[in-house]
Design a protein around this motif. Sequence first.
Motif, PDB file in Angstrom:
ATOM      1  N   GLU A 127       0.812  -1.206   0.000  1.00  0.00           N
ATOM      2  CA  GLU A 127       0.000   0.000   0.000  1.00  0.00           C
ATOM      3  C   GLU A 127       0.848   1.261   0.000  1.00  0.00           C
ATOM      4  O   GLU A 127       0.582   2.214  -0.744  1.00  0.00           O
ATOM      5  CB  GLU A 127      -0.930  -0.027   1.217  1.00  0.00           C
ATOM      6  CG  GLU A 127      -1.890   1.168   1.258  1.00  0.00           C
ATOM      7  CD  GLU A 127      -2.815   1.115   2.461  1.00  0.00           C
ATOM      8  OE1 GLU A 127      -3.641   2.039   2.605  1.00  0.00           O
ATOM      9  OE2 GLU A 127      -2.709   0.157   3.267  1.00  0.00           O
ATOM     10  N   ALA A 128       1.915   1.235   0.854  1.00  0.00           N
ATOM     11  CA  ALA A 128       2.818   2.405   0.879  1.00  0.00           C
ATOM     12  C   ALA A 128       3.496   2.596  -0.468  1.00  0.00           C
ATOM     13  O   ALA A 128       3.650   3.725  -0.950  1.00  0.00           O
ATOM     14  CB  ALA A 128       3.855   2.234   1.994  1.00  0.00           C
ATOM     15  N   ALA A 129       3.926   1.456  -1.046  1.00  0.00           N
ATOM     16  CA  ALA A 129       4.574   1.544  -2.355  1.00  0.00           C
ATOM     17  C   ALA A 129       3.612   2.079  -3.405  1.00  0.00           C
ATOM     18  O   ALA A 129       3.988   2.908  -4.253  1.00  0.00           O
ATOM     19  CB  ALA A 129       5.104   0.160  -2.761  1.00  0.00           C
ATOM     20  N   ASN A 130       2.372   1.603  -3.338  1.00  0.00           N
ATOM     21  CA  ASN A 130       1.389   2.091  -4.306  1.00  0.00           C
ATOM     22  C   ASN A 130       1.130   3.593  -4.124  1.00  0.00           C
ATOM     23  O   ASN A 130       0.983   4.332  -5.102  1.00  0.00           O
ATOM     24  CB  ASN A 130       0.086   1.313  -4.162  1.00  0.00           C
ATOM     25  CG  ASN A 130       0.217  -0.128  -4.649  1.00  0.00           C
ATOM     26  OD1 ASN A 130       1.051  -0.415  -5.507  1.00  0.00           O
ATOM     27  ND2 ASN A 130      -0.597  -1.033  -4.104  1.00  0.00           N
ATOM     28  N   GLN A 131       1.101   4.007  -2.847  1.00  0.00           N
ATOM     29  CA  GLN A 131       0.934   5.438  -2.592  1.00  0.00           C
ATOM     30  C   GLN A 131       2.118   6.224  -3.159  1.00  0.00           C
ATOM     31  O   GLN A 131       1.943   7.283  -3.773  1.00  0.00           O
ATOM     32  CB  GLN A 131       0.776   5.692  -1.092  1.00  0.00           C
ATOM     33  CG  GLN A 131      -0.529   5.184  -0.512  1.00  0.00           C
ATOM     34  CD  GLN A 131      -0.633   5.429   0.985  1.00  0.00           C
ATOM     35  OE1 GLN A 131       0.316   5.912   1.597  1.00  0.00           O
ATOM     36  NE2 GLN A 131      -1.781   5.081   1.571  1.00  0.00           N
ATOM     37  N   ARG A 132       3.324   5.708  -2.913  1.00  0.00           N
ATOM     38  CA  ARG A 132       4.516   6.383  -3.427  1.00  0.00           C
ATOM     39  C   ARG A 132       4.512   6.418  -4.947  1.00  0.00           C
ATOM     40  O   ARG A 132       4.872   7.429  -5.560  1.00  0.00           O
ATOM     41  CB  ARG A 132       5.766   5.672  -2.913  1.00  0.00           C
ATOM     42  CG  ARG A 132       7.071   6.391  -3.249  1.00  0.00           C
ATOM     43  CD  ARG A 132       7.189   7.697  -2.502  1.00  0.00           C
ATOM     44  NE  ARG A 132       7.139   7.538  -1.079  1.00  0.00           N
ATOM     45  CZ  ARG A 132       8.204   7.278  -0.316  1.00  0.00           C
ATOM     46  NH1 ARG A 132       9.382   7.113  -0.892  1.00  0.00           N
ATOM     47  NH2 ARG A 132       8.086   7.183   0.987  1.00  0.00           N
ATOM     48  N   ILE A 133       4.098   5.295  -5.544  1.00  0.00           N
ATOM     49  CA  ILE A 133       4.040   5.250  -7.005  1.00  0.00           C
ATOM     50  C   ILE A 133       3.032   6.265  -7.520  1.00  0.00           C
ATOM     51  O   ILE A 133       3.260   6.964  -8.523  1.00  0.00           O
ATOM     52  CB  ILE A 133       3.694   3.826  -7.477  1.00  0.00           C
ATOM     53  CG1 ILE A 133       4.892   2.888  -7.216  1.00  0.00           C
ATOM     54  CG2 ILE A 133       3.329   3.814  -8.966  1.00  0.00           C
ATOM     55  CD1 ILE A 133       4.595   1.436  -7.462  1.00  0.00           C
ATOM     56  N   ASP A 134       1.902   6.354  -6.815  1.00  0.00           N
ATOM     57  CA  ASP A 134       0.910   7.347  -7.211  1.00  0.00           C
ATOM     58  C   ASP A 134       1.479   8.762  -7.125  1.00  0.00           C
ATOM     59  O   ASP A 134       1.248   9.603  -8.009  1.00  0.00           O
ATOM     60  CB  ASP A 134      -0.339   7.226  -6.327  1.00  0.00           C
ATOM     61  CG  ASP A 134      -1.091   5.928  -6.587  1.00  0.00           C
ATOM     62  OD1 ASP A 134      -0.885   5.329  -7.670  1.00  0.00           O
ATOM     63  OD2 ASP A 134      -1.871   5.505  -5.705  1.00  0.00           O
TER      64      ASP A 134
END
Length: 577
Positions: A127-134
């Motif tokens: 989730e954190a990675a997805n947020q960062r990717i976003d």
Amino acid sequence: MDSQFERDRAKLKFGNLRPADGAPPPPAAAAAAKPVKKDKKVVPKSPAGAGGFSKAVGSGVRTPSAAAAGGVKKLPVGMKAPKVGGKVAAGKEKDPLAMAKAEIATLNKELQKEREQTQARIDAITEAANQRIDEYDITFMRLERELADKTRTIAERDEQIIQIEQDRDNRIAKLERERDARYAQYEEYLMIGEKTRAELHNALIELKGNIRVFARVRPLLPREVQAKVSSTEHYEFPEGTDHRGLNVMEVPANAGVLGKNANVKTMPFTFDKVFDQSAQQQTIFDEISQLVQSALDGYKVCIFAYGQTGSGKTYTMEGPEPGKNSSSSGMIPRAVRQIFDNCKWKSKQSGFKYKLLCSFIQIYNETIHDLMNPADMYQVGPGKEPLKHEIRNTETESIVTDIKEVEVTDEQTVFKLLQKAQDNRKTAGTKLNEVSSRSHSIFIMKIKGWNEATQQEMNGQLNLIDLAGSERLAKSQAEGDRLKETQHINKSLACLGDVIAALGKGAAAVPFRQSKLTHVLQPSMTNQSKTLMFVNINPLPEHLNESICSLRFAAKVNAVEIGIAKKKVVTKENGAK
């Protein structure tokens, strides 16, 4: 049956039962397979199978374990319970298989918990990675938009720069065309201005008289300064005369040179320019530079220094070191430098190409010596005749035969010639001067110019003359060779005075040939040349009488009018002008 039971027991002992999901037995189950001591009898602990079931030995039927059934495991029909230590195992003992299964269940729970925790962590990281990717996607999109904006801005500016450069190039081209047009116009103006300048300068010289006279009172020498000699009590420079007046305070001889109670008589003299003891060499040359320029315009120019021994003639003309460029350089090296500079400038501006020829002679005891030759060429010896030179006059110049004319292309070459000439010049010590020039020296530079475009040929000549010092025999106390030299010097200077007097009276016959000096100077003292004389004054009181004689002679020269000088310019079409 018994054998089958033993085989089953052996399998249980070595933990061959596997978990229901096919995974290898956990370390806790392997540890449970180790024998446990009880009443000194070893009872093996059987490993627990997966899911609380185990395989019945020799039957192929799965039965619930003792732990799951809550009692002793039922044996197949016809099978006896195994004996342990000769006795059947009691029903109250804990079943090793059940313990293993319990431990496996516990481990499975822990494993499941660990898996859940790991999955939770993975989910959190994802989730954190997805947020960062976003966030990166948003930033990347923003940067892309900015890059696109800046690219458009750069493209627009590039177009502006190209337009500015085109405008600049067009402007430069226009300015260059205007510059070339103006340059051509200015060149035309320059040629007209140069012609006008030469005409006005020559007219000014003619108005001032063809023979101009400058007077210079030399400063005290270092040894005279140490002796605290006074040099101002006999000379004053009155104000309001535009540096043209010089007053001499004459002291009667019977009152003594330094008498304070004697009647003082003022003798005023007026010349074209007067320089006091503070005048520098450059200041003096500034006054004659236009006269030197006339040589480049096609005139013959003669500048000579006159005065008694020790009055500073050689210093004025050559300076202390003729071969070096310094603030004390004399008129000859400065004139040479100006001629070379102006030749380069006029070559660029008017298209004239110049050729310069130099020679240097001296008149010693009424004989002519070429200072470019070794001195021994003029010495008399057994079976040896000295080299002789003759003077031949033409309509425009005096030619001295067999002298060396050296073509020079730069001023340093001329300076080397000047140094060589100074080394060969006759000097000696007298009572009046430690190093006295015993000859008249004449430096000659011929200037030949040619313009291919106008087919004009211009011939000018610059004569710079350092006369030997005038001195009375009683004062100089000369003897032997010095006596003979003094007699010849005084005779030639007396002849110079006779020529000046004859020219002043307008006599039909002028005695130029009475001495080699006046014979050589004949073209320079007629309307073929522009002439300037420096009269040099020794400031010491004991030389007052000789200084007054020099000033009187210079005043006579300044009064002579010899007519308008003529320029020698030859063109291919119409000959001489």
